[in-house]
Scaffold this active site. Structure first.
Site, PDB file in Angstrom:
ATOM      1  N   LYS A  42      -3.763  12.255 -29.490  1.00 21.74           N
ATOM      2  CA  LYS A  42      -3.968  11.735 -28.132  1.00 21.74           C
ATOM      3  C   LYS A  42      -5.412  11.283 -27.907  1.00 21.74           C
ATOM      4  O   LYS A  42      -5.647  10.283 -27.223  1.00 21.74           O
ATOM      5  CB  LYS A  42      -3.549  12.761 -27.083  1.00 21.74           C
ATOM      6  N   THR A  43      -6.385  12.012 -28.464  1.00 21.46           N
ATOM      7  CA  THR A  43      -7.780  11.592 -28.308  1.00 21.46           C
ATOM      8  C   THR A  43      -8.007  10.266 -29.017  1.00 21.46           C
ATOM      9  O   THR A  43      -8.750   9.400 -28.535  1.00 21.46           O
ATOM     10  CB  THR A  43      -8.733  12.663 -28.864  1.00 21.46           C
ATOM     11  N   ASP A 228      -6.955  12.570 -19.083  1.00 23.51           N
ATOM     12  CA  ASP A 228      -6.500  13.419 -20.181  1.00 23.51           C
ATOM     13  C   ASP A 228      -5.980  14.747 -19.633  1.00 23.51           C
ATOM     14  O   ASP A 228      -6.347  15.157 -18.524  1.00 23.51           O
ATOM     15  CB  ASP A 228      -7.684  13.662 -21.130  1.00 23.51           C
ATOM     16  N   GLU A 229      -5.133  15.413 -20.407  1.00 24.86           N
ATOM     17  CA  GLU A 229      -4.605  16.738 -20.044  1.00 24.86           C
ATOM     18  C   GLU A 229      -4.044  16.730 -18.617  1.00 24.86           C
ATOM     19  O   GLU A 229      -4.331  17.612 -17.801  1.00 24.86           O
ATOM     20  CB  GLU A 229      -5.698  17.810 -20.175  1.00 24.86           C
ATOM     21  N   GLN A 259       2.050  22.403 -22.830  1.00 21.58           N
ATOM     22  CA  GLN A 259       0.736  23.024 -22.984  1.00 21.58           C
ATOM     23  C   GLN A 259       0.067  23.294 -21.639  1.00 21.58           C
ATOM     24  O   GLN A 259      -1.159  23.441 -21.562  1.00 21.58           O
ATOM     25  CB  GLN A 259      -0.161  22.145 -23.854  1.00 21.58           C
ATOM     26  N   ARG A 616      -2.473  25.485 -32.790  1.00 20.73           N
ATOM     27  CA  ARG A 616      -3.877  25.282 -33.161  1.00 20.73           C
ATOM     28  C   ARG A 616      -4.047  25.334 -34.680  1.00 20.73           C
ATOM     29  O   ARG A 616      -5.060  24.899 -35.215  1.00 20.73           O
ATOM     30  CB  ARG A 616      -4.785  26.362 -32.554  1.00 20.73           C
TER      31      ARG A 616
END
Length: 767
Positions: A42-43, A228-229, A259, A616
């Protein structure tokens, strides 16, 4: 801004992207929802989208606003954008929500009564201020804790309720106290020309919502908005986003409802789930290929999160290798759990050449780090504790920043009280109390109460002794001198002159025990300030103070320093990745947290937290539990986390440790274990204990007695491995989970319904 001929061609901006990623980058006409699972790039998509808008479509950098949640994420996004655009882009707007709001208030805050030099109060400042307010209101701070009052105020602010609008909603005596405190809290913040974190967003929202001309100005400025997020946005952040995008609807949001783990920060995953309701014509792109983790980790995590109902289906897949099994390990105590982790960490380092920087130990609550820190120190293993005593919380750092805050904003009462007698100047606490009382009587800041103390007839000249008056007058002169210098010199030079003129440098140098260490911290802060060199001095100071106020625990992680094992909570680990991840405390009451068991919604968030931890890991994932755990002075047996049961057996391998050598061993448990890469070394190689045959069984509803906890009622029974784990509600001790073998409960003939006694869950320390 770089010249266009130095930038990559448009083909190079998108040529390395997958078809889905290109679709997300190149759709720029209208609202766009990108559902991006963990490790799906996504980044990468966000940075390429910004570069595409600027480099291909020719959108000026200042017309693109990209917002994320941590300074660390913002820095990474900015760096990626600039690499794609071929160099430094000064006008690039990549910020956190709070830093963007702070920037807005520096420019436009005058409409809300804020001077550009306003202070940003952190949690410690807020508690200090609230304690003063409750003392003034004659409220017992032991019964009504400042932190609890502030939590109610924070919740009200996130519902867009100021003190005036909160008062009609009061429904209890506690809320009535909070309402009175809220009114005073707002008043004191105004007098101090200060805001708290919630205010940054709330005041920014009010400004835009109530000033149409201002809103239209910023809608024209930001032609493209990226967030974002998005699953972590709260109602105010959602409101700000919709206001800014109202003129053009060129809003792109990226996130993953699976998330969403910050409900305690008022984050609402429904903001993402309902995006189509806000923007019916929104395009949806799903990024479902994971580039981070092994197939085993991805499929196991999907199996766990699949038990949640409130989510957008986004089935991850990966071309990565299958990888080894997820290791499920059981220790007897938290100390053995920590030893088991450390033994395997050292094996990974020594035998598989995994750098400690690529290993993280994750846990649900901060208190779990104790056993891990002890084990690290015993084994001589270097580590960084994320979320412990942070750099900006050290006394000398807070003192120096308080000086700079008062220099920038003299009405800042909390900062002024911190430094007015630091170093000692003969201004006692009694004198400070008199100054505070004078300010409250005037309805002004404490600075205004002392600014003209040298004038004959000033009321404080009779309230304070002569020495205190002279000391306060000298302090005022010093601050006025330093405030004048702040318009002429850099932050670094201002620090130097402040340390000299205040006597604080001498104070540290005279500290024979920790003087060198404390001075090193000052030099580290001084080095940080150098990055703000080059702007107008006053702006430089305000930018530095804003950066210091908004730094988060994750921002302090040592990315470049080799050889540090990371100890971190699961909440703080979001957005990070490691070669090997150890998730400890996989027990009912820990993960899921005991407080989450009150509702299905809370339990689903705990499952999302487990999912975040699992994803992670890139190659190795270990999930550990302790059979018995000591917590807050209590020791008790625990049940395995239900999330372990949700892991398909085909993805796992299970191991167990022994009791430590000081405890008499018992026979090995009968269930088979699967050999795995986790090698249990000599210290943990003794036979694993098994419970003795159960003599007595219990059933829900039975009344029992305990020699310590007294009488209680059994509310649930779990058949463990040869033992019963019993949850009992005691009349005086509350809810306890006990082992039938060790609890020595005595049955009482009377049997009652468990529903007649209300559970009183033990208070746990949260993240």
């Amino acid at each position: 801004m770089t010249s266009t001929d130095s930038r990559p061609t448009p083909d190079s901006i998108t040529s390395t992207l997958t078809e889905r990623q290109q679709d997300a980058v190149e759709y720029t006409d209208g609202p766009l929802l990108i559902v991006a699972g963990p490790g799906s790039g996504k980044t990468r998509v966000m940075s390429h989208r910004v570069a595409y808008l600027i480099g291909e479509l020719g959108v000026p950098p200042w017309q693109v606003l990209a917002v994320t949640f941590t300074n660390k994420a913002a820095r990474e996004l900015r760096e990626r954008c600039e690499r794609l655009l071929g160099g430094d882009v000064p006008d690039l707007q990549v910020r956190t929500f709070h830093s963007w709001a702070s920037q807005l208030l520096r420019r436009e805050g005058g409409r809300a009564g804020l001077d550009p030099g306003f202070s940003i109060y952190d949690g410690d400042d807020q508690i200090r201020l609230m304690r003063q307010i409750l003392d003034q209101l004659e409220v017992d701070t032991k019964r009504y804790a400042p932190r609890a009052i502030l939590a109610i105020i924070s919740n009200a602010k996130n519902l867009l309720l100021d003190a005036q609008h909160f008062e009609p909603s009061v429904g209890s005596y506690f809320e009535e106290i909070a309402s009175r405190a809220y009114e005073q809290y707002e008043k004191r913040l105004r007098e101090a020309n200060a805001v708290d974190f919630d205010d940054l967003l709330l005041v920014a929202h009010r400004l835009l919502d109530s000033n149409i001309d201002l809103l239209e100005t910023y809608q024209r400025r930001y032609k493209h908005l990226l967030i974002d997020e998005f699953q972590d946005t709260n109602p105010i952040q959602l409101g700000l986003a919709r206001l800014l995008a109202g003129g053009h609807e060129n809003i792109c949001v990226v996130g993953d409802p699976n998330q969403s783990i910050y409900s305690w920060r008022h984050a609402d995953p429904r903001n993402m789930l309902d995006f189509k309701k806000f923007y019916p014509n929104a395009k949806i792109v799903a990024l479902d290929q994971n580039y981070r983790s092994t197939q085993t980790i991805i499929e196991a995590a999907a199996a766990v999160i699949g038990h949640n109902q409130g989510r957008i289906p986004n089935d991850l897949w990966t071309d990565n290798p299958v990888g080894g099994p997820i290791v499920i390990a059981e220790a007897y105590t938290e100390e053995e759990e920590a030893d088991l982790v450390l033994q395997e960490v050292m094996r990974l380092r020594d035998e598989e050449s995994v750098d400690l920087n690529e290993i993280a130990v994750m846990y649900r609550i901060n208190a779990q780090s104790r056993a891990l820190e002890v084990a690290c120190n015993r084994h001589g293993l270097p580590y960084q504790l994320v979320g412990g005593l942070k750099f900006y919380e050290r006394r000398e750092i807070r003192d120096l920043i308080a000086y700079l805050r008062v220099i920038a904003n003299p009405p800042d009462d909390i900062a002024l009280e911190r430094i007015i007698n630091q170093p000692a100047r003969g201004i006692s606490q009694k004198s400070i109390d008199e100054i505070r009382a004078s300010a409250r009587g005037r309805g002004t800041s404490e600075w205004e109460a002392i600014a003209n103390i040298e004038e004959p007839g000033h009321e404080l000249r009779s309230a304070l002794n002569k020495r205190a008056v002279n000391s306060v007058s000298a302090f005022v002169d010093m601050i006025k001198f330093l405030a004048d210098r702040s318009h002429q010199v850099s932050v670094v030079e201002l620090m130097d002159v402040t340390l000299e003129r205040s006597g604080y440098k001498r104070l540290i140098q005279e500290d024979l025990d920790r003087g060198d260490e404390r001075w090193d911290n000052i030099l580290e802060l001084r080095g940080t300030a150098k990055q703000f060199d080059g702007t107008e001095p006053r702006e430089e100071l305000l930018e530095f103070l804003e950066d210091a106020a908004l730094v988060s625990a994750v921002d302090t992680i040592a990315d470049d320093e080799e050889g540090l094992l990371t100890l971190i909570t699961l909440h703080q680990a979001k957005g990070l990745e490691y070669d090997a991840v150890f998730m400890v405390g996989m027990e009912e009451g820990m993960l899921p947290h005991i407080r989450s068991m009150e509702s299905a919604e809370d339990l689903e968030e705990e499952r999302r937290l487990c999912y975040v931890g699992m994803t992670r890991a890139k190659r190795r994932l270990y999930m550990l539990r302790a059979f018995r755990r000591s917590f807050r002075g209590m020791t008790g047996a625990s049940l395995p986390s239900r999330f372990l049961d949700e892991l398909p057996e085909k993805f796992t391998a299970r191991e167990s440790s022994s009791r430590s050598s000081s405890i008499k061993p018992r026979a090995r448990r009968t269930e088979p274990t699967v050999p795995t890469p986790m090698q249990i070394r000599a210290k943990l190689s003794a036979p694993s204990p098994a419970p003795a045959a159960r003599q007595t069984s219990y059933s829900p509803g039975e009344q029992v007695g305990h020699e310590v906890f007294g009488e209680g009622i059994v509310i649930s029974v779990d058949e463990g491995r040869g033992d019963q784990m019993i949850t009992v509600i005691f009349k005086t001790a509350g809810q306890k989970m006990l082992s039938a073998e060790y609890a020595h409960l005595k049955k009482i003939e009377k049997v009652v319904s468990p529903s007649k006694m209300r559970p009183q869950a033990d208070e746990f320390i949260d993240t």
